[in-house]
Motif scaffolding. Structure first.
Motif, PDB file in Angstrom:
ATOM      1  N   ALA A 221      -0.481   4.011  11.264  1.00 34.49           N
ATOM      2  CA  ALA A 221      -0.177   4.125   9.836  1.00 34.49           C
ATOM      3  C   ALA A 221      -1.441   4.464   9.065  1.00 34.49           C
ATOM      4  CB  ALA A 221       0.430   2.823   9.312  1.00 34.49           C
ATOM      5  N   LEU A 222      -1.266   5.207   7.993  1.00 36.40           N
ATOM      6  CA  LEU A 222      -2.353   5.505   7.071  1.00 36.40           C
ATOM      7  C   LEU A 222      -1.886   5.068   5.687  1.00 36.40           C
ATOM      8  CD1 LEU A 222      -5.190   6.750   6.966  1.00 36.40           C
ATOM      9  CD2 LEU A 222      -4.112   8.908   6.318  1.00 36.40           C
ATOM     10  N   LEU A 223      -2.521   4.026   5.164  1.00 39.86           N
ATOM     11  CA  LEU A 223      -2.062   3.366   3.946  1.00 39.86           C
ATOM     12  C   LEU A 223      -3.177   3.359   2.905  1.00 39.86           C
ATOM     13  CD1 LEU A 223      -0.478   0.268   5.754  1.00 39.86           C
ATOM     14  CD2 LEU A 223       0.679   2.400   5.137  1.00 39.86           C
ATOM     15  N   GLU A 224      -2.798   3.468   1.646  1.00 37.38           N
ATOM     16  CA  GLU A 224      -3.769   3.504   0.541  1.00 37.38           C
ATOM     17  C   GLU A 224      -3.626   2.256  -0.328  1.00 37.38           C
ATOM     18  OE1 GLU A 224      -4.696   6.104  -3.511  1.00 37.38           O
ATOM     19  OE2 GLU A 224      -3.707   7.077  -1.800  1.00 37.38           O
ATOM     20  N   LYS A 225      -4.750   1.579  -0.538  1.00 36.07           N
ATOM     21  CA  LYS A 225      -4.745   0.386  -1.380  1.00 36.07           C
ATOM     22  C   LYS A 225      -4.511   0.780  -2.834  1.00 36.07           C
ATOM     23  CE  LYS A 225      -7.649  -3.513  -2.836  1.00 36.07           C
ATOM     24  NZ  LYS A 225      -8.913  -4.268  -2.621  1.00 36.07           N
ATOM     25  N   PRO A 226      -3.547   0.139  -3.491  1.00 40.52           N
ATOM     26  CA  PRO A 226      -3.260   0.501  -4.886  1.00 40.52           C
ATOM     27  C   PRO A 226      -4.256  -0.156  -5.843  1.00 40.52           C
ATOM     28  CG  PRO A 226      -1.826  -1.285  -4.187  1.00 40.52           C
ATOM     29  CD  PRO A 226      -2.652  -0.900  -2.979  1.00 40.52           C
ATOM     30  N   PRO A 227      -4.386   0.402  -7.047  1.00 44.43           N
ATOM     31  CA  PRO A 227      -5.203  -0.289  -8.078  1.00 44.43           C
ATOM     32  C   PRO A 227      -4.487  -1.545  -8.518  1.00 44.43           C
ATOM     33  CG  PRO A 227      -4.065   1.617  -9.017  1.00 44.43           C
ATOM     34  CD  PRO A 227      -3.831   1.651  -7.527  1.00 44.43           C
ATOM     35  N   ARG A 228      -5.262  -2.563  -8.892  1.00 46.73           N
ATOM     36  CA  ARG A 228      -4.693  -3.831  -9.323  1.00 46.73           C
ATOM     37  C   ARG A 228      -5.347  -4.243 -10.639  1.00 46.73           C
ATOM     38  NH1 ARG A 228      -5.477  -6.218  -3.511  1.00 46.73           N
ATOM     39  NH2 ARG A 228      -3.669  -5.348  -2.435  1.00 46.73           N
TER      40      ARG A 228
ATOM     41  N   TYR B  24       0.841  -1.183   0.000  1.00 45.22           N
ATOM     42  CA  TYR B  24       0.000   0.000   0.000  1.00 45.22           C
ATOM     43  C   TYR B  24       0.893   1.255   0.000  1.00 45.22           C
ATOM     44  CZ  TYR B  24      -4.308  -2.564   1.214  1.00 45.22           C
ATOM     45  OH  TYR B  24      -5.406  -3.389   1.207  1.00 45.22           O
ATOM     46  N   LYS B  25       0.342   2.313  -0.537  1.00 41.96           N
ATOM     47  CA  LYS B  25       1.040   3.597  -0.510  1.00 41.96           C
ATOM     48  C   LYS B  25       1.015   4.157   0.906  1.00 41.96           C
ATOM     49  CE  LYS B  25       0.816   8.290  -2.399  1.00 41.96           C
ATOM     50  NZ  LYS B  25       0.077   9.212  -3.319  1.00 41.96           N
ATOM     51  N   LYS B  26       2.157   4.588   1.400  1.00 45.27           N
ATOM     52  CA  LYS B  26       2.250   5.171   2.741  1.00 45.27           C
ATOM     53  C   LYS B  26       1.921   6.658   2.685  1.00 45.27           C
ATOM     54  CE  LYS B  26       5.953   2.410   4.881  1.00 45.27           C
ATOM     55  NZ  LYS B  26       7.309   2.531   5.458  1.00 45.27           N
ATOM     56  N   HIS B  27       0.884   7.043   3.406  1.00 50.96           N
ATOM     57  CA  HIS B  27       0.593   8.464   3.580  1.00 50.96           C
ATOM     58  C   HIS B  27       1.154   8.962   4.910  1.00 50.96           C
ATOM     59  CE1 HIS B  27      -1.895   9.225   0.067  1.00 50.96           C
ATOM     60  NE2 HIS B  27      -2.510   8.063   0.271  1.00 50.96           N
ATOM     61  N   ARG B  28       0.991   8.143   5.941  1.00 52.42           N
ATOM     62  CA  ARG B  28       1.552   8.490   7.251  1.00 52.42           C
ATOM     63  C   ARG B  28       2.013   7.214   7.929  1.00 52.42           C
ATOM     64  NH1 ARG B  28      -1.653  13.126  10.495  1.00 52.42           N
ATOM     65  NH2 ARG B  28       0.414  13.163  11.449  1.00 52.42           N
ATOM     66  N   TRP B  29       3.088   7.329   8.706  1.00 49.01           N
ATOM     67  CA  TRP B  29       3.655   6.171   9.405  1.00 49.01           C
ATOM     68  C   TRP B  29       4.380   6.692  10.634  1.00 49.01           C
ATOM     69  CZ3 TRP B  29       3.424   0.931   8.114  1.00 49.01           C
ATOM     70  CH2 TRP B  29       4.267   0.075   8.834  1.00 49.01           C
ATOM     71  N   ALA B  30       3.988   6.249  11.823  1.00 53.85           N
ATOM     72  CA  ALA B  30       4.585   6.778  13.048  1.00 53.85           C
ATOM     73  C   ALA B  30       4.707   5.678  14.100  1.00 53.85           C
ATOM     74  CB  ALA B  30       3.749   7.929  13.598  1.00 53.85           C
ATOM     75  N   ILE B  31       5.807   5.727  14.844  1.00 59.06           N
ATOM     76  CA  ILE B  31       6.064   4.781  15.933  1.00 59.06           C
ATOM     77  C   ILE B  31       6.434   5.585  17.175  1.00 59.06           C
ATOM     78  CG2 ILE B  31       7.531   2.891  16.757  1.00 59.06           C
ATOM     79  CD1 ILE B  31       7.936   2.075  13.838  1.00 59.06           C
ATOM     80  N   SER B  32       5.828   5.212  18.309  1.00 61.41           N
ATOM     81  CA  SER B  32       6.115   5.883  19.579  1.00 61.41           C
ATOM     82  C   SER B  32       6.227   4.851  20.688  1.00 61.41           C
ATOM     83  CB  SER B  32       5.008   6.881  19.937  1.00 61.41           C
ATOM     84  OG  SER B  32       4.981   7.965  19.046  1.00 61.41           O
ATOM     85  N   PRO B  33       7.020   5.128  21.717  1.00 64.22           N
ATOM     86  CA  PRO B  33       7.105   4.194  22.845  1.00 64.22           C
ATOM     87  C   PRO B  33       5.817   4.183  23.656  1.00 64.22           C
ATOM     88  CG  PRO B  33       8.379   6.182  23.297  1.00 64.22           C
ATOM     89  CD  PRO B  33       7.935   6.276  21.875  1.00 64.22           C
TER      90      PRO B  33
END
Length: 454
Positions: free
Chosen positions: A445-452, A426-435
């Motif tokens: 994470a905010l991910l976008e499903k690609p066309p297939r 998926y396309k990454k729009h946002r990705w964050a990791i915190s303790p």
């Protein structure tokens, strides 16, 4: 004659194995009750276990072995009849190699794999297993089905949010494990009121006996049920206590479900029955980078997010906030210690009463958004998670958004879980990791499903 000797030696091995399994199928090893009890040191070793399916699978292996034996015998007879000199005439070494690979090794390997897939009941106490763990697994040949229906142990070895040690995926076989409970559930007077047994039905669902049979009895409801509040008022106001059947909860009203009450009866979603604590969620800035705001998410696809699914634990606050943005969101809910489903409905939102086990009742490529929080975390088995994520991918349309919200796990498991989310490319729009703590981390994470292409 070296190849002939090798083939005859292999034939002897095959015949010996086939004979051994014929004894097995005839009952010399497993079907005699005294031998079972001696081997397992328990009584009723096959109680709840599908012996017929076991016999069918063993018979299938024997058929393969018999066919291989007949083919080898026929080949040897033809060789003897024609007096073929293996080193000089028509069959070259390459042809011999090909013959052994295709006609001997592959069928033998297939029979070997089929034999290894046959599951016997295990003695109670081994790996938290019981005799009745997988009564129908030998019915299925396709390995993917077998992997799907095999119970998935919790990775952290603690009781999960369902209150169980494992997850049973649903294709009906789990009902065999809960025969007593299912019969109790279906024991009613036709046309009369059902028992106050929704907790029993939820127990059956959580343990994989799902979908449940339909019943011909009348659902109980409160005699003093009150008219729900108007929609603009109901979103952020606690419902009337009289609209909930409280008999199976520790609390008897919504005020009792306060986060300050240590005996409220539920552990997840702390404060989710308190509207003043729910209102700031997803609309107020937070100091943690893993907290995304609804307005920022919708800005990524302006005007495109219209319908979605919230898969988590809560009282529908995410759906309420999305409703204010003219987005319709269905919220999954189970009544795990509190009336989550009723609360969502009384707020004027749509509760979907499903477990983590089952295939979602939506058609392919229909959802604009899937949001998940507070439910599917680091306790979950990776293979189970794989099935779940592929189902989410199925219902999410191309261009749709998958919002992973505050997923948490042990630091040492983070790479495994990140792979699970990233495998779909998926396309990454946002990705964050915190303790989250010394040993745990949050992932959003905010991910976008690609066309297939087809």
């Amino acid at each position: 004659m070296g190849w002939l000797q090798i083939m005859l030696g292999g034939l002897v091995i095959v015949v010996s194995i086939a004979s051994l399994f014929k004894f097995y199928n005839a009952g010399f090893f497993l079907h005699h009750e005294d031998i079972c009890q001696h081997f397992y040191h328990v009584g009723d070793a096959y109680d709840g276990f599908d012996i017929r399916a076991l016999n069918d699978r063993v018979g299938e292996v024997l058929d393969r072995m018999d066919k291989l034996q007949e083919k080898l015998e026929k080949t040897v007879q033809e060789m003897e009849k024609n007096k073929v000199d293996l080193g000089m005439t028509t069959m070259t070494r390459l042809e011999h190699k090909r013959f052994l690979e295709q006609e001997v090794i592959r069928p033998l390997y297939g029979a070997h794999i089929a034999l290894r897939q046959i599951r016997l009941p295990q003695a109670e106490g081994i790996r938290n297993s019981t005799m009745k763990e997988e009564p129908l697994i030998n019915t299925f040949v396709v390995e993917e089905i077998r992997k799907y229906i095999t119970p998935k142990e919790n990775r952290v070895r603690n009781t999960n949010i369902y209150g169980t040690q494992r997850i049973y995926n649903t294709i009906g076989h789990a009902c065999v494990l809960m025969k007593k409970e299912l019969e109790e559930y279906m024991d009613y007077d036709i046309g009369s009121y059902c028992k106050d047994d929704w907790s029993l039905s939820q127990k059956l669902m959580v343990n994989g006996c799902d979908p449940l049979p339909r019943r011909r009895c009348l659902t109980r409801a409160s005699k003093v049920y009150q008219k729900p509040y108007p929609i603009n008022e109901s979103l952020w106001r606690l419902p009337d206590d009289r609209n909930v059947r409280w008999s199976n909860y520790q609390c008897r009203n919504f005020q009792c479900l306060s986060s300050k009450n240590p005996k409220r009866g539920y552990s997840k979603c702390t404060g989710c029955f308190e509207m003043d604590k729910e209102k700031p969620k997803w609309v107020t800035n937070s100091s943690l980078p893993v907290d995304f705001l609804i307005r920022d998410v919708l800005a990524i696809k302006p005007g495109e997010i219209r319908i979605g699914l919230d898969f988590g634990v809560g009282t529908g606050t995410f759906a309420a906030r999305m409703k204010e943005q003219n987005v319709t969101v269905v919220s999954t809910a189970l009544n795990l210690g509190a009336p989550f489903s009723e609360m969502i409905a009384l707020r004027g939102l749509v509760p979907l009463y499903v477990t983590l086990n089952q295939r979602l009742p939506f058609f392919d490529n229909t959802m604009d958004l899937i949001h998940t929080t507070g439910f599917m975390d680091g306790w979950i088995d990776l293979m189970l998670m794989d099935f779940i994520l592929f189902d989410w991918d199925r219902i999410l349309r191309p261009g749709g958004l998958l919002w992973i919200d505050r997923f948490f796990c042990n630091r040492k498991d983070l790479d495994d879980y990140m792979y699970m989310f990233l495998q779909f490319r998926y396309k990454k729009h946002r990705w964050a990791i915190s303790p989250k703590s010394k040993d745990e981390v949050y992932l959003s994470a905010l991910l976008e499903k690609p066309p297939r292409g087809i």
